[in-house]
Structure formats: structure tokens, C-alpha cells
Write a protein that holds these residues in place. Structure first.
Motif, mmCIF file in Angstrom:
data_model
loop_
_atom_site.group_PDB
_atom_site.id
_atom_site.type_symbol
_atom_site.label_atom_id
_atom_site.label_comp_id
_atom_site.label_asym_id
_atom_site.label_seq_id
_atom_site.Cartn_x
_atom_site.Cartn_y
_atom_site.Cartn_z
ATOM 1 N N LYS A 161 -12.733 -0.597 12.069
ATOM 2 C CA LYS A 161 -12.570 0.830 11.819
ATOM 3 C C LYS A 161 -11.313 1.396 12.473
ATOM 4 O O LYS A 161 -10.658 2.281 11.916
ATOM 5 N N GLU A 162 -10.990 0.901 13.678
ATOM 6 C CA GLU A 162 -9.802 1.403 14.373
ATOM 7 C C GLU A 162 -8.540 1.132 13.571
ATOM 8 O O GLU A 162 -7.672 2.014 13.417
ATOM 9 N N LYS A 163 -8.425 -0.087 13.059
ATOM 10 C CA LYS A 163 -7.256 -0.438 12.251
ATOM 11 C C LYS A 163 -7.254 0.353 10.943
ATOM 12 O O LYS A 163 -6.186 0.720 10.434
ATOM 13 N N CYS A 164 -8.432 0.625 10.414
ATOM 14 C CA CYS A 164 -8.522 1.420 9.187
ATOM 15 C C CYS A 164 -7.962 2.825 9.414
ATOM 16 O O CYS A 164 -7.192 3.348 8.602
ATOM 17 N N GLU A 165 -8.381 3.439 10.515
ATOM 18 C CA GLU A 165 -7.913 4.794 10.819
ATOM 19 C C GLU A 165 -6.408 4.826 11.011
ATOM 20 O O GLU A 165 -5.726 5.740 10.506
ATOM 21 N N ARG A 166 -5.885 3.828 11.731
ATOM 22 C CA ARG A 166 -4.447 3.794 11.982
ATOM 23 C C ARG A 166 -3.675 3.542 10.688
ATOM 24 O O ARG A 166 -2.629 4.164 10.450
ATOM 25 N N THR A 167 -4.180 2.673 9.830
ATOM 26 C CA THR A 167 -3.508 2.379 8.566
ATOM 27 C C THR A 167 -3.443 3.621 7.684
ATOM 28 O O THR A 167 -2.398 3.920 7.083
ATOM 29 N N ARG A 168 -4.529 4.352 7.613
ATOM 30 C CA ARG A 168 -4.536 5.577 6.811
ATOM 31 C C ARG A 168 -3.511 6.567 7.353
ATOM 32 O O ARG A 168 -2.791 7.224 6.585
ATOM 33 N N GLU A 169 -3.412 6.675 8.680
ATOM 34 C CA GLU A 169 -2.426 7.563 9.294
ATOM 35 C C GLU A 169 -1.000 7.134 8.947
ATOM 36 O O GLU A 169 -0.147 7.967 8.628
ATOM 37 N N VAL A 170 -0.743 5.827 9.000
ATOM 38 C CA VAL A 170 0.586 5.309 8.686
ATOM 39 C C VAL A 170 0.937 5.598 7.227
ATOM 40 O O VAL A 170 2.072 6.001 6.912
ATOM 41 N N LEU A 171 -0.015 5.390 6.327
ATOM 42 C CA LEU A 171 0.232 5.661 4.911
ATOM 43 C C LEU A 171 0.567 7.133 4.687
ATOM 44 O O LEU A 171 1.480 7.467 3.923
ATOM 45 N N MET A 172 -0.137 7.998 5.357
ATOM 46 C CA MET A 172 0.123 9.431 5.219
ATOM 47 C C MET A 172 1.499 9.787 5.791
ATOM 48 O O MET A 172 2.256 10.554 5.190
ATOM 49 N N GLU A 173 1.830 9.203 6.952
ATOM 50 C CA GLU A 173 3.107 9.491 7.597
ATOM 51 C C GLU A 173 4.284 9.027 6.750
ATOM 52 O O GLU A 173 5.275 9.744 6.574
ATOM 53 N N ARG A 174 4.182 7.826 6.188
ATOM 54 C CA ARG A 174 5.321 7.240 5.491
ATOM 55 C C ARG A 174 5.461 7.690 4.040
ATOM 56 O O ARG A 174 6.498 7.483 3.422
ATOM 57 N N THR A 175 4.414 8.280 3.498
ATOM 58 C CA THR A 175 4.488 8.728 2.105
ATOM 59 C C THR A 175 4.456 10.253 1.982
ATOM 60 O O THR A 175 4.746 10.787 0.906
ATOM 61 N N GLY A 176 4.097 10.957 3.060
ATOM 62 C CA GLY A 176 3.959 12.403 2.979
ATOM 63 C C GLY A 176 2.708 12.843 2.248
ATOM 64 O O GLY A 176 2.551 14.008 1.903
ATOM 65 N N SER A 211 0.833 -1.204 0.000
ATOM 66 C CA SER A 211 0.000 0.000 0.000
ATOM 67 C C SER A 211 0.863 1.248 0.000
ATOM 68 O O SER A 211 0.536 2.249 -0.664
ATOM 69 N N ILE A 212 1.959 1.221 0.742
ATOM 70 C CA ILE A 212 2.871 2.369 0.782
ATOM 71 C C ILE A 212 3.497 2.609 -0.588
ATOM 72 O O ILE A 212 3.544 3.737 -1.082
#
Length: 345
Positions: free
Chosen positions: A61-76, A43-44
Motif C-alpha cells: 500500500k505504501e508504494k501504491c500511495e507514492r506511485t499515485r502521487e508521482v503520477l499526479m506530480e509528473r502529469t498534472g 504509466s506516466i
């Protein structure tokens, strides 16, 4: 045709895999199972390519929210094009609800260009889901098929002659070890009921068999899609990776120790390295050559010999028929989609 070779296994595990990239700026990409392991890393990679929309899934939903945050953090990325939706493959209702949410999204007016089904779980103890199927059998195979069929209209809608849509199912080299239990399969009254029976259960065997069934499904689907195909369907095996596949062994120190030793002895790839095989299947060149095929280490290779034998072909056809009949009772859209988009046997 192919057989498992330990020499070839290590050659592939030691191989440096390419990091593929492609122009997906106008495409909608979906990746199932994205919160950990190869799914997250793939995904990254895909998020960095800036698709028009990237849909990822997690179990809640909790894992969904965290995954979206991780994608944003690691890709900018600002996250505007990233959506993470809940999908629990141990529940047919969850699969049906996901398909309904997907259909209702306005960004899908032009369909879905890519769907990667990263369906994989491993458990030691025999456990049945709320739908009364053994959990590995449902997550790894039955729900994978249900999801693929329900999403087929979206994939067909997005296709073009220059760029057919892609359905990528993540399988495993373990499928080679799944054929042993099928020696007397011709005598089984029902394939699905036999596999689901507790007396038949062995965790390793059942996991490997589900991976074999994934390959059979993709081959059967590819054979039924019209020519030229609107959807390139393939399976990809990411190799042996250090991932969360064996999270069901948590709490058992001897099991965790075994997995750690096996990872070292068998030169396990990192999740990021394994994810490159998924990305290749999504953006790699000459996609039509991938249709109905099995990919390993970013190239087309051969499945187990059994699949090409008369017995294997008969079993594969029977598995397809029973699976479609069973899932037609789960969701009435299954037979309608099969009738509209697939060739009749």
C-alpha cells in the motif's frame, strides 16, 4: 523465425523509438508493476492520455500511495481516474485478492480494455515463496499466468469488433538464452517440478527461461482464443534498460559494478525509452496483427527458432497443460474461465 544477433541487438538499442499516443478516453487500462522503471514511465505516458480509469499496481500500500502521487506530480493530473492497488506476484493469495478487488470496483461495469503485465524480478540466491515455488519462476511466470487468466473475463467484457481488448506481457530478448536448458526436456517427468528444483537452479538461466515461458504462454493462449479474437494477446521486449530489475543485487558492490559496466558497454536504454515499447503495444495501430506475436522496438519480430521446432511446440503444449492444471488447484475459477472463454485442445 529468429536467432539472437549482436549486430541486430545494437541496431535496436541505438534506434530512436516513437512515443505513441492514442485515444483511450473511454477505456480502462491496467498496468502491473508501476512504481519504478519502465512500468512507472509507461504509466506516466498512459496517464497523460487521460483514460477513463488507470489502474496501477505495486507490491504494498505504501508504494501504491507514492506511485499515485508521482503520477499526479509528473502529469498534472488530479488523480480522480488513477487507482493504485497492492499486488504481490510472489503470492498467489495476493493475485486472487487483487482479482477480487478488481471485480468489486464499480468503474469496471464495462470491463477492462487493456492489461499490461510487467512481471519481472531477478535474484541471485535460490529462494522459495510462501507458495513453495522459486521466486523468479512464480513472479515472472506462474503468477503472470494466474493473473492473466483471472482477468480474462474482464478483458472479454470490454471488447468490441472495432477495438478488441489487449493483453500485453512484458518479456525479454533474454528468452533466446533460455532454450539451452531444454535440450532434454522431453525426458522430464514434470516440467514445473524440474524448473522449481534447486539442483536445476542458475539465476541467469532461470530468468531467461521465465521470459521464454511468457512467450510460450501468450502463443498458446492466442491459439485457444476464438476467432475473431476478443482479446489481442502479445509479448513485448523493451530492450536492455537501466531499471530496477537487478535491485536484488543491492549490497554487493561487485555485482552493482558489473551491472553498471554492462549498461555502458551494451548501450542500455533509459527506463523512459524502454517504456515506449509498452505504450506502443497498448495503443499502436493494426492490433490484430500483434495477436500472438512478439514485439521488439515497436514492431513485430520473430521469437527464437526453438519455439517453432517440433520439440519446442511439444514443450510449449506440455508447459501450458501443466501450468493450467497446477493453477486450477490454486483457484477454482481457472478451469471454469478456460472452459468458458478458450477453445478446447
Amino acid at each position: 523465425m529468429g536467432k539472437f544477433s549482436i549486430v541486430q541487438y545494437f541496431r535496436e538499442q541505438w534506434q530512436v523509438l516513437p512515443i505513441c499516443s492514442g485515444d483511450v478516453g473511454s477505456k480502462v487500462v491496467g498496468l502491473v508493476g508501476s512504481n519504478v522503471g519502465i512500468g512507472l514511465e509507461a504509466s506516466i505516458h498512459l496517464a497523460r492520455m487521460k483514460p477513463r480509469a488507470l489502474f496501477t499496481t505495486c507490491r504494498n500500500k505504501e508504494k501504491c500511495e507514492r506511485t499515485r502521487e508521482v503520477l499526479m506530480e509528473r502529469t498534472g493530473d488530479d488523480g480522480a481516474g488513477i487507482t493504485s492497488l497492492p499486488l504481490d506476484l510472489s503470492s498467489f493469495d495476493s493475485v486472487r485478492a487483487f482479482a477480487a478487488m478488481f471485480t468489486a470496483d464499480a468503474r469496471l461495469d464495462r470491463g477492462l480494455n487493456v492489461l499490461v503485465v510487467n512481471a519481472g524480478t531477478f535474484v541471485r540466491e535460490y529462494t522459495r515463496t510462501g507458495d513453495d515455488w522459486e521466486v523468479m519462476f512464480q513472479v515472472n511466470y506462474l503468477s503472470m499466468v494466474l493473473l492473466s487468466i483471472l482477468m480474462l473475463p474482464h478483458l472479454v467484457k470490454a471488447t468490441s469488433s472495432e477495438s478488441p481488448s489487449r493483453l500485453v506481457v512484458v518479456s525479454s530478448f533474454g528468452h533466446h538464452f533460455g532454450v539451452g536448458k531444454l535440450k532434454n526436456a522431453g525426458q522430464w517427468k514434470s516440467v514445473l517440478e524440474t524448473i522449481n528444483d534447486k539442483e536445476f537452479f542458475n539465476s541467469g538461466d532461470r530468468y531467461n527461461m521465465t521470459k521464454l515461458f511468457q512467450i510460450m504462454f501468450v502463443r498458446e493462449l492466442a491459439a485457444r482464443l476464438p476467432s475473431p479474437t476478443p482479446v489481442v494477446a502479445c509479448t513485448v521486449q523493451p530492450g536492455f534498460c537501466r531499471s530496477n530489475l537487478f535491485r536484488g543485487l543491492d549490497g554487493k558492490w561487485h555485482s552493482r559494478t558489473f551491472v553498471s559496466l554492462a549498461s555502458a558497454l551494451f548501450s542500455a536504454r533509459t527506463s523512459e525509452q524502454g517504456s515506449r515499447t509498452l505504450v506502443h503495444a497498448v495503443v499502436g495501430d493494426d492490433e490484430l496483427a500483434m495477436h500472438g506475436r512478439y514485439l521488439s522496438s515497436c514492431r513485430i519480430t520473430e521469437e527464437d527458432d526453438y519455439i517453432f521446432t517440433p520439440e519446442g511446440k511439444a514443450f510449449s503444449g506440455r508447459l501450458w497443460t501443466e501450468t493450467i492444471d497446477t493453477l486450477s488447484k490454486v483457484d477454482g475459477r481457472v478451469p471454469e474461465i478456460a472452459k468458458q472463454y478458450l477453445r478446447v485442445d
